[in-house]
Design a protein around this motif. Sequence first.
Motif, mmCIF file in Angstrom:
data_model
loop_
_atom_site.group_PDB
_atom_site.id
_atom_site.type_symbol
_atom_site.label_atom_id
_atom_site.label_comp_id
_atom_site.label_asym_id
_atom_site.label_seq_id
_atom_site.Cartn_x
_atom_site.Cartn_y
_atom_site.Cartn_z
ATOM 1 N N ALA A 3 0.832 -1.197 0.000
ATOM 2 C CA ALA A 3 0.000 0.000 0.000
ATOM 3 C C ALA A 3 0.865 1.244 0.000
ATOM 4 O O ALA A 3 1.952 1.278 0.585
ATOM 5 C CB ALA A 3 -0.914 0.001 1.217
ATOM 6 N N GLU A 4 0.383 2.283 -0.671
ATOM 7 C CA GLU A 4 1.050 3.576 -0.625
ATOM 8 C C GLU A 4 1.017 4.096 0.815
ATOM 9 O O GLU A 4 0.034 3.911 1.537
ATOM 10 C CB GLU A 4 0.312 4.578 -1.522
ATOM 11 C CG GLU A 4 0.301 4.215 -2.994
ATOM 12 C CD GLU A 4 1.566 4.641 -3.713
ATOM 13 O OE1 GLU A 4 2.406 5.302 -3.071
ATOM 14 O OE2 GLU A 4 1.699 4.315 -4.902
ATOM 15 N N PRO A 5 2.087 4.746 1.252
ATOM 16 C CA PRO A 5 2.037 5.363 2.587
ATOM 17 C C PRO A 5 1.041 6.517 2.579
ATOM 18 O O PRO A 5 0.907 7.237 1.583
ATOM 19 C CB PRO A 5 3.469 5.871 2.785
ATOM 20 C CG PRO A 5 4.000 6.059 1.393
ATOM 21 C CD PRO A 5 3.362 4.986 0.562
ATOM 22 N N ARG A 6 0.334 6.670 3.678
ATOM 23 C CA ARG A 6 -0.646 7.739 3.812
ATOM 24 C C ARG A 6 -0.282 8.621 4.999
ATOM 25 O O ARG A 6 0.290 8.155 5.981
ATOM 26 C CB ARG A 6 -2.059 7.182 4.023
ATOM 27 C CG ARG A 6 -2.621 6.426 2.847
ATOM 28 C CD ARG A 6 -4.053 5.967 3.146
ATOM 29 N NE ARG A 6 -4.654 5.302 2.001
ATOM 30 C CZ ARG A 6 -4.555 4.002 1.749
ATOM 31 N NH1 ARG A 6 -3.875 3.243 2.582
ATOM 32 N NH2 ARG A 6 -5.136 3.480 0.693
ATOM 33 N N ILE A 7 -0.657 9.892 4.898
ATOM 34 C CA ILE A 7 -0.465 10.834 6.001
ATOM 35 C C ILE A 7 -1.771 10.934 6.780
ATOM 36 O O ILE A 7 -2.828 11.205 6.216
ATOM 37 C CB ILE A 7 -0.041 12.220 5.494
ATOM 38 C CG1 ILE A 7 1.296 12.130 4.743
ATOM 39 C CG2 ILE A 7 0.075 13.200 6.668
ATOM 40 C CD1 ILE A 7 1.755 13.453 4.162
ATOM 41 N N TYR A 8 -1.693 10.716 8.090
ATOM 42 C CA TYR A 8 -2.825 10.841 8.999
ATOM 43 C C TYR A 8 -2.536 12.010 9.952
ATOM 44 O O TYR A 8 -1.398 12.175 10.399
ATOM 45 C CB TYR A 8 -3.005 9.562 9.813
ATOM 46 C CG TYR A 8 -3.165 8.294 9.008
ATOM 47 C CD1 TYR A 8 -4.415 7.722 8.812
ATOM 48 C CD2 TYR A 8 -2.049 7.634 8.466
ATOM 49 C CE1 TYR A 8 -4.571 6.527 8.091
ATOM 50 C CE2 TYR A 8 -2.197 6.449 7.739
ATOM 51 C CZ TYR A 8 -3.458 5.915 7.564
ATOM 52 O OH TYR A 8 -3.605 4.741 6.853
ATOM 53 N N ARG A 9 -3.571 12.790 10.281
ATOM 54 C CA ARG A 9 -3.352 13.976 11.110
ATOM 55 C C ARG A 9 -4.458 14.130 12.154
ATOM 56 O O ARG A 9 -5.575 13.665 11.967
ATOM 57 C CB ARG A 9 -3.339 15.242 10.247
ATOM 58 C CG ARG A 9 -2.199 15.350 9.264
ATOM 59 C CD ARG A 9 -2.461 16.464 8.259
ATOM 60 N NE ARG A 9 -2.839 17.708 8.880
ATOM 61 C CZ ARG A 9 -2.077 18.812 8.902
ATOM 62 N NH1 ARG A 9 -0.887 18.790 8.326
ATOM 63 N NH2 ARG A 9 -2.495 19.918 9.483
ATOM 64 N N TRP A 10 -4.085 14.828 13.223
ATOM 65 C CA TRP A 10 -5.037 15.094 14.303
ATOM 66 C C TRP A 10 -6.251 15.889 13.841
ATOM 67 O O TRP A 10 -7.327 15.778 14.424
ATOM 68 C CB TRP A 10 -4.331 15.844 15.440
ATOM 69 C CG TRP A 10 -4.239 17.323 15.176
ATOM 70 C CD1 TRP A 10 -5.113 18.294 15.616
ATOM 71 C CD2 TRP A 10 -3.266 18.005 14.377
ATOM 72 N NE1 TRP A 10 -4.726 19.536 15.150
ATOM 73 C CE2 TRP A 10 -3.591 19.377 14.388
ATOM 74 C CE3 TRP A 10 -2.129 17.597 13.662
ATOM 75 C CZ2 TRP A 10 -2.832 20.334 13.710
ATOM 76 C CZ3 TRP A 10 -1.386 18.539 12.997
ATOM 77 C CH2 TRP A 10 -1.731 19.880 13.015
ATOM 78 N N ASP A 11 -6.114 16.708 12.769
ATOM 79 C CA ASP A 11 -7.213 17.566 12.338
ATOM 80 C C ASP A 11 -8.003 16.974 11.174
ATOM 81 O O ASP A 11 -8.841 17.660 10.587
ATOM 82 C CB ASP A 11 -6.712 18.972 11.996
ATOM 83 C CG ASP A 11 -5.574 18.973 10.978
ATOM 84 O OD1 ASP A 11 -5.145 17.889 10.551
ATOM 85 O OD2 ASP A 11 -5.126 20.079 10.610
ATOM 86 N N ASP A 12 -7.770 15.704 10.824
ATOM 87 C CA ASP A 12 -8.617 15.033 9.848
ATOM 88 C C ASP A 12 -10.030 14.867 10.416
ATOM 89 O O ASP A 12 -10.214 14.723 11.634
ATOM 90 C CB ASP A 12 -8.075 13.625 9.526
ATOM 91 C CG ASP A 12 -6.776 13.635 8.750
ATOM 92 O OD1 ASP A 12 -6.507 14.625 8.055
ATOM 93 O OD2 ASP A 12 -6.033 12.631 8.852
ATOM 94 N N VAL A 13 -11.021 14.846 9.539
ATOM 95 C CA VAL A 13 -12.385 14.578 9.966
ATOM 96 C C VAL A 13 -12.454 13.163 10.548
ATOM 97 O O VAL A 13 -12.001 12.204 9.928
ATOM 98 C CB VAL A 13 -13.369 14.703 8.784
ATOM 99 C CG1 VAL A 13 -14.775 14.292 9.211
ATOM 100 C CG2 VAL A 13 -13.373 16.129 8.246
ATOM 101 N N GLY A 14 -12.983 13.053 11.751
ATOM 102 C CA GLY A 14 -13.118 11.755 12.395
ATOM 103 C C GLY A 14 -11.858 11.241 13.056
ATOM 104 O O GLY A 14 -11.824 10.085 13.499
ATOM 105 N N ALA A 15 -10.812 12.061 13.135
ATOM 106 C CA ALA A 15 -9.540 11.619 13.732
ATOM 107 C C ALA A 15 -9.739 11.242 15.198
ATOM 108 O O ALA A 15 -10.597 11.798 15.890
ATOM 109 C CB ALA A 15 -8.495 12.724 13.613
#
Length: 335
Positions: A3-15
């Motif tokens: 899988a491609e690496p993804r960036i996850y963040r505290w300000d994502d919707v539903g984080a």
Amino acid sequence: MAAEPRIYRWDDVGAPNASVDSDSFYNVAKAVLVDGYGSMPAAGWSVVYDEWSTLGHAQFTNAAESGVLGLVQDDGTSPDYFDCTLFIADAMVDATTAVNARSGTVSISDVSAMTANTSRMGLPGQRYWVAIANEQTALFWFANASSYLTTPPGNSNGIDFALAVGAMSSLRGLGSIATPATGNFFALGAQWSTYSHKVWSSNNKITTLRAADGAITTATQYGLVLPYYSGAYSDIGKSVSDSVVDLDVSPVELWTSSSSSRTYTSQVARAPMLLSSDSFTGVGNAYTKSAASVFTDRLGTGCFNPLTLGGKSCVIAPLPSEVRIIVSMALEDWV
């Protein structure tokens, strides 16, 4: 297929909520690695055991099951305690019994007693976080203010926690990231011992499940990340607004030894998704450390924003003590 690496963040919707100190890393790790959230799919890891709510223990493993990331809930009531203590292991027998567990530089015989061991690794709870992950390897950053993650000033001491965990490109017969053998599972960074040991320039920034000869050992194992351990750079180009056109970047290297002396270390792996330049390390010199942040400005982007360096899609990320690292977002560097 990887899988491609993804960036996850505290300000994502539903984080996930990271506001409760003792639960913050558990909530983030489980959401990023296993469950996903909002429109963000999970990275592709799985739960080994999850007894967090009852025993304060949880473990996650990558798709290849080459190792286990273990979490132990701590009380965070003194400088010798974290909110979450971390270990890595070959496997788990049950929720509290690990096979070949290590944390920081030491072997752990009883993961339930880890909160009393000042050689372990862990983190204090922090609200703001970023993660980059795929099914084999994951990177995490935590900070006490969002600005330290996105537009950190010259002094980035707010980066309390930067962790790379999972399979790496072994140089000692433990396989590639895509097909790692059991034991090809590393932890780079995190905090060590007490809250003050968070920099990447010391000789205790790698936890590895095998010694350099490939053997399981209960001996102390020190580990350093090159080029962050040594090799401070000069301040060339610091005061010129367009000084950076491109950078000569290369993967960081992992070296380990049972000795605390760097003269006895052996190269064991590379982390191809973690790229660095001598211009970003600034080890041992406060002036050159602060200059590292200037290079981010010269490249015209804040941290975790896409850019191209050396023909690679990547982002720049902050490390403790005013240092920077480049994270490749190219799939070829995550397999």
